[in-house]
Design an enzyme around this catalytic site. Structure first.
Site, PDB file in Angstrom:
ATOM      1  N   ASN A 235       6.320  11.310 -43.981  1.00 18.68           N
ATOM      2  CA  ASN A 235       5.691  11.098 -42.721  1.00 18.68           C
ATOM      3  C   ASN A 235       4.160  11.557 -42.936  1.00 18.68           C
ATOM      4  O   ASN A 235       3.487  12.355 -42.543  1.00 18.68           O
ATOM      5  CB  ASN A 235       6.245  12.354 -41.718  1.00 18.68           C
ATOM      6  CG  ASN A 235       5.844  11.986 -40.459  1.00 18.68           C
ATOM      7  OD1 ASN A 235       5.261  12.888 -39.646  1.00 18.68           O
ATOM      8  ND2 ASN A 235       5.914  10.866 -39.920  1.00 18.68           N
TER       9      ASN A 235
ATOM     10  N   HIS B 148      -2.475  14.075 -45.965  1.00 18.04           N
ATOM     11  CA  HIS B 148      -1.794  13.529 -47.187  1.00 18.04           C
ATOM     12  C   HIS B 148      -2.764  12.624 -47.815  1.00 18.04           C
ATOM     13  O   HIS B 148      -2.788  12.648 -49.233  1.00 18.04           O
ATOM     14  CB  HIS B 148      -0.297  13.164 -47.019  1.00 18.04           C
ATOM     15  CG  HIS B 148       0.493  14.064 -46.249  1.00 18.04           C
ATOM     16  ND1 HIS B 148       1.031  13.940 -45.171  1.00 18.04           N
ATOM     17  CD2 HIS B 148       1.030  15.167 -46.963  1.00 18.04           C
ATOM     18  CE1 HIS B 148       1.828  14.723 -44.870  1.00 18.04           C
ATOM     19  NE2 HIS B 148       2.146  15.552 -45.841  1.00 18.04           N
TER      20      HIS B 148
ATOM     21  N   GLN C 173      14.319  24.139 -48.704  1.00 15.64           N
ATOM     22  CA  GLN C 173      13.348  24.912 -48.095  1.00 15.64           C
ATOM     23  C   GLN C 173      13.421  25.001 -46.621  1.00 15.64           C
ATOM     24  O   GLN C 173      12.496  25.579 -45.813  1.00 15.64           O
ATOM     25  CB  GLN C 173      11.991  24.388 -48.515  1.00 15.64           C
ATOM     26  CG  GLN C 173      11.685  23.084 -48.053  1.00 15.64           C
ATOM     27  CD  GLN C 173      10.125  22.506 -48.408  1.00 15.64           C
ATOM     28  OE1 GLN C 173      10.148  22.212 -49.700  1.00 15.64           O
ATOM     29  NE2 GLN C 173       9.166  22.671 -47.686  1.00 15.64           N
TER      30      GLN C 173
ATOM     31  N   GLY D  36      -2.577  20.829 -50.011  1.00  9.77           N
ATOM     32  CA  GLY D  36      -3.358  21.133 -49.060  1.00  9.77           C
ATOM     33  C   GLY D  36      -3.420  22.520 -48.620  1.00  9.77           C
ATOM     34  O   GLY D  36      -2.528  23.388 -48.950  1.00  9.77           O
TER      35      GLY D  36
ATOM     36  N   SER E  94       2.824  17.100 -39.947  1.00 11.72           N
ATOM     37  CA  SER E  94       3.935  16.336 -39.500  1.00 11.72           C
ATOM     38  C   SER E  94       4.573  16.802 -38.342  1.00 11.72           C
ATOM     39  O   SER E  94       5.133  16.197 -37.601  1.00 11.72           O
ATOM     40  CB  SER E  94       4.764  15.979 -40.743  1.00 11.72           C
ATOM     41  OG  SER E  94       4.204  15.351 -41.950  1.00 11.72           O
TER      42      SER E  94
HETATM   43  O1  PAF Z   1       3.884  21.010 -48.340  1.00  7.53           O
HETATM   44  C1  PAF Z   1       5.017  20.327 -48.448  1.00  7.53           C
HETATM   45  O2  PAF Z   1       5.205  19.154 -47.829  1.00  7.53           O
HETATM   46  C2  PAF Z   1       6.329  20.809 -49.169  1.00  7.53           C
HETATM   47  O3  PAF Z   1       6.462  22.060 -49.120  1.00  7.53           O
HETATM   48  C3  PAF Z   1       6.315  20.405 -50.795  1.00  7.53           C
HETATM   49  C4  PAF Z   1       5.030  20.984 -51.560  1.00  7.53           C
HETATM   50  C5  PAF Z   1       6.297  19.007 -50.885  1.00  7.53           C
HETATM   51  C6  PAF Z   1       7.507  20.895 -51.338  1.00  7.53           C
HETATM   52  O4  PAF Z   1       8.629  20.272 -50.971  1.00  7.53           O
END
Ligand code: PAF
Length: 280
Positions: free
Chosen positions: A32, A37, A61, A149, A188
């Site tokens: 997304n 990004h 996560q 980021g 996102s």
């Molecule tokens: O920041 C994110 O998008 C996520 O936490 C990461 C670092 C890709 C790990 O899944």
């Protein structure tokens, strides 16, 4: 751009780059993709010969009652964005490929202390999931550098600590937060906000800026300032989770006017949890 879905292809591709003496930059994402990004990809591109990204909505996560199922998945648009920004490859594994034995029996990586504070206190297991997947992806890609980021300030600190503690030969680059014109940090999850919530959302950054100005003006009563900021957020329509004036390295609550500081904040607008931070 190479779209890589298997571990064998991934290892073969990155090994060929390494054999050619090319420096590899890695940008892990959950897809997304927004301008934040793509900025990471641009920074990665400026510092390495090859840029590889990953798109993986990492189930490890997400908490039980979090948005894993509804997390936006926009692979086609993401691939178009990465192609426009001249990324060399994207790795798009499935949960089955990353966690073949299931999450319950998966070996994990956990960074103590840093992972227990702030967001860690309210999202148990979240940072364990982040450090585990980032460590796995680092082992698969074996990049020279990796870009993250600064919007996820605590995540960045945890990854830096993990890389140090596990002696991983990877340089971690923190990249400044991209913001909408009204100051809202790009995320996102902003896509979940209703029109009314989106109009209120910039107040989070405004409160942080006011706090920064008060500290710069000599107010060092940090705990009182934090309470005041939470009250301001509540008035602006948020349900504040935390506003913590913290040490930039240890992330523990700041006490000394001389220590380098960062204000870390998380607050809910409706059902959407937003985070932001401001370095002092
Ligand atoms: O920041 C994110 O998008 C996520 O936490 C990461 C670092 C890709 C790990 O899944």
């Amino acid at each position: 751009m190479n779209i890589v879905t298997t571990i064998a292809e991934l290892r073969e591709l990155t090994a060929s780059w390494r054999r050619a003496g090319q420096k590899i930059a890695f940008v892990p994402t959950m897809g997304n993709l927004h301008q934040g990004h793509l900025q990471l990809v641009d920074v990665a591109k400026s510092r390495a010969d090859k840029v590889i990204t990953s798109i993986f909505v990492n189930p490890m996560q997400f908490g039980q009652n979090e948005d894993l199922a509804s997390y936006p998945r926009t692979l086609e648009a993401d691939i178009a964005g990465l192609t426009r920004h001249a990324a060399d490859a994207v790795f798009t594994p499935t949960p089955q490929l990353m966690y073949p034995r299931g999450l319950d029996v998966q070996t994990f990586v956990e960074v103590p202390q840093l992972g227990d504070l702030h967001c860690g206190a309210n999202r148990p297991g979240h940072f364990r999931g982040v450090s585990t997947i980032v460590c796995k992806l680092f082992n698969l890609v074996q990049p020279d550098i990796a870009c993250f980021g600064k919007k996820d300030f605590q995540q960045l600190a945890i990854i830096r600590q993990m890389v140090t503690d596990l002696s991983l030969p990877i340089e971690i680059i923190g990249v400044a937060t991209e913001r909408a014109g009204d100051g809202l940090a790009l995320s996102s999850r902003n896509g979940y906000l209703s029109k009314d919530e989106r109009a209120k959302a910039p107040a989070l950054y405004q409160v942080l800026q006011q706090l920064k100005a008060q500290i710069a003006g000599g107010n060092h009563d940090y705990r009182a300032l934090e309470q005041q900021a939470k009250a301001q957020l509540a008035v602006a329509g948020f349900v504040p989770d935390y506003v913590n004036i913290s040490n930039q390295q240890s992330l523990t609550l700041a006490v000394d006017p001389a220590e380098p500081k960062v204000i870390l904040a998380a607050a809910k607008l409706g059902s959407t949890r937003l985070i932001d931070n401001l370095e002092l």
